[in-house]
Design a protein around this motif. Structure first.
Motif, PDB file in Angstrom:
ATOM      1  N   ALA A  99      30.961  45.605  37.575  1.00 18.97           N
ATOM      2  CA  ALA A  99      31.780  44.885  38.546  1.00 18.97           C
ATOM      3  C   ALA A  99      30.972  44.522  39.789  1.00 18.97           C
ATOM      4  N   VAL A 137      32.576  35.281  34.171  1.00 19.31           N
ATOM      5  CA  VAL A 137      33.018  36.266  35.164  1.00 19.31           C
ATOM      6  C   VAL A 137      34.515  36.503  35.030  1.00 19.31           C
ATOM      7  N   PRO A 178      35.816  40.056  41.228  1.00 21.52           N
ATOM      8  CA  PRO A 178      35.271  39.032  40.330  1.00 21.52           C
ATOM      9  C   PRO A 178      36.348  38.121  39.762  1.00 21.52           C
ATOM     10  N   LEU A 179      37.562  38.679  39.563  1.00 22.20           N
ATOM     11  CA  LEU A 179      38.649  37.849  39.061  1.00 22.20           C
ATOM     12  C   LEU A 179      38.931  36.716  40.055  1.00 22.20           C
ATOM     13  N   MET A 221      28.983  41.250  38.125  1.00 24.74           N
ATOM     14  CA  MET A 221      30.012  40.218  38.094  1.00 24.74           C
ATOM     15  C   MET A 221      30.257  39.582  39.456  1.00 24.74           C
ATOM     16  N   GLU A 269      41.013  43.816  33.969  1.00 20.61           N
ATOM     17  CA  GLU A 269      42.318  43.859  34.631  1.00 20.61           C
ATOM     18  C   GLU A 269      43.420  44.183  33.648  1.00 20.61           C
ATOM     19  N   TYR A 280      37.851  45.112  40.033  1.00 19.75           N
ATOM     20  CA  TYR A 280      37.776  43.885  39.245  1.00 19.75           C
ATOM     21  C   TYR A 280      38.646  42.768  39.787  1.00 19.75           C
ATOM     22  N   GLU A 281      39.455  43.064  40.816  1.00 22.27           N
ATOM     23  CA  GLU A 281      40.178  41.965  41.464  1.00 22.27           C
ATOM     24  C   GLU A 281      39.179  40.976  42.062  1.00 22.27           C
ATOM     25  N   ALA A 301      36.334  39.966  33.846  1.00 24.94           N
ATOM     26  CA  ALA A 301      37.235  40.592  34.814  1.00 24.94           C
ATOM     27  C   ALA A 301      38.655  40.674  34.272  1.00 24.94           C
ATOM     28  N   SER A 302      39.073  39.671  33.500  1.00 25.40           N
ATOM     29  CA  SER A 302      40.445  39.751  33.001  1.00 25.40           C
ATOM     30  C   SER A 302      40.564  40.777  31.884  1.00 25.40           C
TER      31      SER A 302
END
Lengths: 216, 418
Positions: free
Chosen positions: B337, B221, B180-181, B341, B229, B177-178, B225-226
């Motif tokens: 993910a 997105v 899409p973040l 995303m 995270e 997920y880093e 993602a957050s």
């Protein structure tokens, strides 16, 4: 069993279905498998939008709804029907104030938790053979299933609606005959004895007179 | 005198930030428990008030009682753990979570004219610990990546299969997920032309158009993602208390466990701050806070209040989400993910980059302002890509090969056969 049998394949990703196995399906392997169809999602389900809104609506509605918590020491939980509630046991007394129990051991036999201990003795009264010299229930072992109450032929043991059972030691939680009778004295007005009639070894018993087999 | 103030200013800010964050984390736990209780038709913690009295204060003493309980726990380290890493892991997690707030603005500026003239303050004081750090958001992301080590090392050092599984799942999730973040913020960085969080807010305030309006896809997105995270439901696979007995911190207790729990909460707070700063205009509110650098003190105060109110709203949304949807299955988590995303983030990036490059001539040709053209493009991109994702549905039935999915695999007369 073929290489394409879905139940024996090692890695189904590697093996595309042949026409035969796709046509016959899993039942071709001769196994009785009940398939449950997953519901097909429509556009609303696939877009997650409706599910998103439904989830939010449910939580928001409950966020604002009336709370069901009973603030226990200050407020008391109201038992809806005390007569069918399965709380602390009591030993019932008959009209003369004697214990109704005839020490037949049916409750102790029915008890799945083996928490009832009865020491019978010859009855001092003429209307029955035996009576319990001691009658103890380990309330910590009891699972409050109510089977003793159902097994009792003379409606001598009953479960009350007292639910806040607590004590400071294990010994304290083993209720003896006097304690169980005192529970009856405490609850007899709020929760009258069951007016049940039944039979015990073919003899009619009722709540009115003291029941039990006639003296020989 | 001036030198002393120069030293005092960051120290004061650090004290305020650390004190505020620790208090906020403690009381957010209480808020979370209240929210959880209310959504389940319960009342929640409402008993602990002032000790030795009968004053309850709606349970506001609960966080203090919890904290004292944690501090008073026996400091016990299991025999089978790797002692050095076992101690290091929560420290990494906690320190990175706290240090990330060095570049987060808590408001706009304090105007210099509210201080006595003899103090010699000429410049407005920026309400962030390290206002000079130009790489702001990269610094935050670097720290966020280091936080993964806290999880992985905790799971590894615990020498316990549940912790290990939790750490493994968590590391895969956090690393996935880093991407899409990062993709979510690239659009914002392109649009505002700065890595500094206060400059990003300033740009949104100057144009009066929040980034969520021009880049709704980027917001989507970044928001998803957050959540992942911060390991919040529906993405709380690292902990998944029903499956993993608490995940990577199964073996932890006492103050070390508290560091993990506080760090997890701080991640949520960080995510809320970032969402508000990057997409929801930061301290800006139309017609209320103004837009310029030069402010009077009521406006400065108002900006702090607006920012914190928005952050609180986001945190409440996080807590609401926790009880609204069930947890994703692990393969669904990965599918979302990698198959949803990241492509959506790329689409957003392309749309924003195109608008940046060709937006002005296009808008002039269409006869609307550049903001309106960007908004139209952004919302069109959101609707179109959402539609495509819904039609293709890359996450459905993803754990089975296509030819074994029910629709294809079940013969039409299966009832007769079985």
């Amino acid at each position: 069993m073929t290489a394409n049998d879905p139940n024996t394949r090692q890695n189904p990703h590697d093996l595309p279905p042949t026409g035969e196995s796709a046509a016959k399906g899993p039942a071709a392997a001769g196994k009785k498998i009940a398939w449950v169809r997953e519901p097909e999602l429509g556009m609303a389900g696939r877009s997650y939008l409706m599910l998103f809104l439904q989830g939010l609506r449910t939580t928001l509605r409950h966020l604002l709804s009336r709370k069901t918590t009973v603030q226990s020491p200050e407020q008391r939980h109201v038992v809806p029907d005390p007569l069918i509630y399965r709380g602390v046991h009591r030993l019932n007394r008959d009209a003369q104030g004697r214990v109704k129990c005839v020490a037949c051991f049916l409750c102790a036999t029915a008890c799945p938790a083996h928490c009832i201990d009865i020491v019978p003795a010859e009855s001092p009264w003429p209307d029955r053979q035996k009576y319990p010299q001691s009658f103890t229930i380990d309330e910590l072992r009891c699972i409050f299933c109510g089977m003793c109450e159902e097994a009792c032929p003379v409606q001598a043991i009953e479960l009350t609606s007292l639910y806040d059972l607590s004590g400071k030691s294990r010994e304290e939680m083993v209720f003896d005959k006097a304690k169980l009778l005192s529970v009856f004295d405490q609850t007899k007005d709020a929760e009258p004895m069951t007016k049940g009639t039944g039979t015990f070894f073919g003899l009619p018993v009722s709540n009115e007179g003291t029941p039990g087999p006639a003296e020989k | 005198m001036h030198l002393l103030l120069l030293l005092l200013e960051p120290l004061l800010k650090i004290a305020v930030v650390i004190g505020g964050l620790m208090t906020a984390a403690a009381y957010l736990v209480l808020v979370e428990r209240w929210m959880a209780a209310w959504m389940q038709d319960r009342l929640g913690p409402n008993r602990v008030g002032i000790p030795l009295t009968k004053i309850r204060l709606f349970g506001l003493g609960q966080p203090i009682a919890d904290g004292v309980k944690f501090l008073c726990k026996a400091e016990f380290t299991q025999e089978h753990v790797d002692k050095a890493l076992f101690l290091l892991a929560p420290l990494i997690m906690f320190i990175t979570a706290m240090a990330a707030f060095a570049v987060v603005p808590f408001g706009s500026v304090i105007p210099p004219d509210i201080f006595p003239a003899s103090w010699g303050i000429k410049e407005p004081i920026r309400l962030m610990v390290a206002p000079g750090l130009d790489v702001g958001i990269i610094y935050m992301f670097a720290l966020g990546s280091i936080a993964v080590y806290g999880v992985v090392l905790g799971g590894w050092a615990s020498n316990n299969k549940y912790s290990f599984l939790g750490g493994l799942r968590s590391s895969a999730q956090l690393v996935s997920y880093e991407l899409p973040l990062g993709l979510g913020i690239v659009g914002v960085l392109l649009a505002s032309g700065s890595l500094r969080l206060d400059a990003i807010i300033g740009e949104q305030a100057r144009t009066g158009v929040w980034n969520i309006l021009t880049q709704p896809l980027g917001f989507l997105v970044f928001c998803v993602a957050s959540f992942a995270e911060a390991a919040r439901l529906p993405f709380d696979l690292p902990e998944a208390e029903q499956e993993l007995v608490g995940g990577y911190h199964t073996e932890y207790l006492g103050i070390k466990l508290m560091m993990y729990l506080v760090a997890e909460f701080l991640h949520m707070v960080t995510a809320a701050f970032l969402l508000v700063i990057l997409f929801l205009g930061g301290w800006h509110l139309w017609g209320l806070t103004g837009a310029g650098e030069v402010v009077t003190w009521p406006i400065a105060l108002l900006r702090v209040i607006v920012l914190l109110a928005k952050v609180m709203g986001m945190i409440l949304f996080f807590m609401l989400c926790r009880w609204s949807w069930p947890r994703f299955r692990y393969d669904q988590l990965m599918d979302i993910a990698w198959k949803v995303m990241i492509p959506l983030g790329l689409v957003n990036l392309i749309v924003v980059a195109t608008c940046n490059e060709f937006g002005m001539p296009l808008a002039r040709w269409m006869g609307v302002s550049a903001e309106w053209a960007m908004m139209a493009a952004g919302w069109f991109a959101l609707l179109a890509s959402w539609l495509v994702v819904s039609l293709l549905d890359p996450t459905a039935g993803g754990n089975r090969p296509r030819h074994l999915r029910p629709a294809e695999a079940i013969p039409a007369d299966w009832e007769a056969q079985s």
